[in-house]
Design a protein around this motif. Sequence first.
Motif, short mmCIF file in Angstrom:
data_model
loop_
_atom_site.label_atom_id
_atom_site.label_comp_id
_atom_site.label_asym_id
_atom_site.label_seq_id
_atom_site.Cartn_x
_atom_site.Cartn_y
_atom_site.Cartn_z
N TYR A 10 0.83 -1.21 0.00
CA TYR A 10 0.00 0.00 0.00
C TYR A 10 0.86 1.26 0.00
O TYR A 10 0.53 2.24 -0.66
N SER A 14 0.76 4.06 -2.89
CA SER A 14 0.52 5.45 -2.51
C SER A 14 1.63 6.36 -3.01
O SER A 14 1.36 7.46 -3.52
N LEU A 33 -5.23 9.63 -0.53
CA LEU A 33 -4.56 8.43 -1.04
C LEU A 33 -5.27 7.16 -0.57
O LEU A 33 -5.34 6.18 -1.30
N GLN A 37 -7.43 4.28 -3.01
CA GLN A 37 -7.20 2.84 -2.97
C GLN A 37 -8.30 2.07 -2.23
O GLN A 37 -8.22 0.85 -2.09
N VAL A 44 -3.33 4.37 6.14
CA VAL A 44 -2.42 5.14 5.29
C VAL A 44 -1.70 6.20 6.13
O VAL A 44 -0.51 6.43 5.94
#
Length: 182
Positions: A10, A14, A33, A37, A44
């Motif tokens: 991830y 990002s 971000l 996703q 995040v």
Amino acid sequence: MAHVSAGVEYALHSLVFLSRSQELEQPPSARDLAALQEIPAEFVAKLFTKLQKAGIVVAREGIGGGFILARPAEDITVLEVVEAVDGRKALFDCKNIRAKCALFAGDTPNWAVEGVCSIHAVMLEAEQRTRDVLAAHTLASVARRGAKKAPENYGEQVRDWLAARTPRRARRAQTLQKASEI
């Protein structure tokens, strides 16, 4: 068994999105971000805290804030991202089993334990090769590789999607400012 966490994946996605949006007037936030996703913003945010501590991203504070790359995408390796998110951990944890053979009856001969275990040596070599491969790839090279697969306008779509979120953050800031004036 994965030795590289989903957090690394991830984080890399990002950062690739972030590298594609560097020219935006307002940088994307962790929330932006995450929404892009479809993952939790808190997740995040935790990743970007680690990335910021590692000097990979820089945060711009405030409601209109967001993240930018601390260095050009060409200068940030995949290995740096892996280590920022997961830490530097060994691929293999040798338990020194060679010293515990039943044939030795508790009196392990020196030849059995001298030097690096042959199995551990193979694992150390594998770990070094993995690190070398990860260090050889940058965010820019990963982005280029992904761009070869994606439709030509995908990068523009990402930038446009992120840019469209900016007015919402600006309106939210204005609303909060008006509320504080009351």
